[in-house]
Design an enzyme around this catalytic site. Structure first.
Site, PDB file in Angstrom:
ATOM      1  CG  ASP A  49      13.576  34.537  54.210  1.00  0.00           C
ATOM      2  OD1 ASP A  49      13.455  34.730  52.998  1.00  0.00           O
ATOM      3  OD2 ASP A  49      12.681  34.012  54.890  1.00  0.00           O
ATOM      4  NE  ARG A  69      20.477  22.429  61.823  1.00  0.00           N
ATOM      5  CZ  ARG A  69      19.918  23.640  61.748  1.00  0.00           C
ATOM      6  NH1 ARG A  69      20.369  24.516  60.876  1.00  0.00           N
ATOM      7  NH2 ARG A  69      18.911  23.969  62.527  1.00  0.00           N
TER       8      ARG A  69
END
Ligand code: 5GP
Length: 179
Positions: A108, A170
């Site tokens: 990121d 997840r």
């Protein structure tokens, strides 16, 4: 049947990339690694928790001799001048002289990967590269050489395929995007 919107901690996420698209991205990375590391027995270092699904699927497509190990990154607040400090936990394999490929779920801002490369690089690997499943080029804040990239995505928060929203999400096979 089209995938439906999901709700995690009362936040809505819409379907973004399906299983076939994710699998193609993983395969493309694996094929390049198979070519580049033939005869080199690379050591993959997967960063938990987020990379577990990518790491597992990637390993199924890697056909050369290789090893894999798992680490965590611990973050804590340093002094005001240093800001957040991060360190590697759980690295038991010797890195010196090895061809290391760090496996990440997502790059990121790039700060986590920058720290990992600094700390792993200090252990004198024969080579050191990054394979990230996802990268947000518009969010990158530090210069990074990310050799293997599954998919470049816009600067929006995503969940699924190993990535979580506050612990949840997840387990989804597909990737979802925050609404
Ligand atoms: P960076 O240090 O590159 O800013 O952050 C990397 C970490 O932030 C990733 O390993 C991941 O844990 C988290 N992260 C960054 N973007 C996202 C995102 O879109 N979704 C999720 N679930 N985690 C993210």
């Amino acid at each position: 049947m089209p995938q439906a919107t999901i709700s995690l901690h009362n936040k809505e996420f819409t379907p973004y990339l399906n299983e076939a698209e994710l699998a193609a991205a993983v395969r493309q990375v694996a094929q390049r690694i198979n070519q580049d590391y033939a005869g080199k027995t690379p050591l993959f270092i997967a960063v938990l928790n987020g990379s577990f699904m990518f790491a597992a699927d990637l390993m199924k497509e890697v056909t050369i001799d290789c090893e894999i190990s798992f680490i965590r990154v611990a973050s804590y607040q340093g002094t005001s001048s240093t800001g957040e400090v991060k360190e590697i936990l759980g690295l038991q394999d010797a890195v010196e002289g090895r061809h290391v490929v760090v496996l990440e779920d997502i790059v990121d801002t790039g700060h986590t990967m920058q720290m990992l490369l600094e700390q792993l690089g200090a252990r004198n690997p024969a080579s050191l590269e990054v394979a990230t499943f996802l990268i947000k080029p518009d969010a990158l804040q530090v210069p990074l050489n990310v050799k293997y990239q599954g998919l470049a995505i816009p600067n929006k928060f995503v969940v699924g395929y190993g990535l979580d929203y506050d612990g949840l999400g997840r387990n989804y096979r597909e990737l979802y995007q925050a609404v």
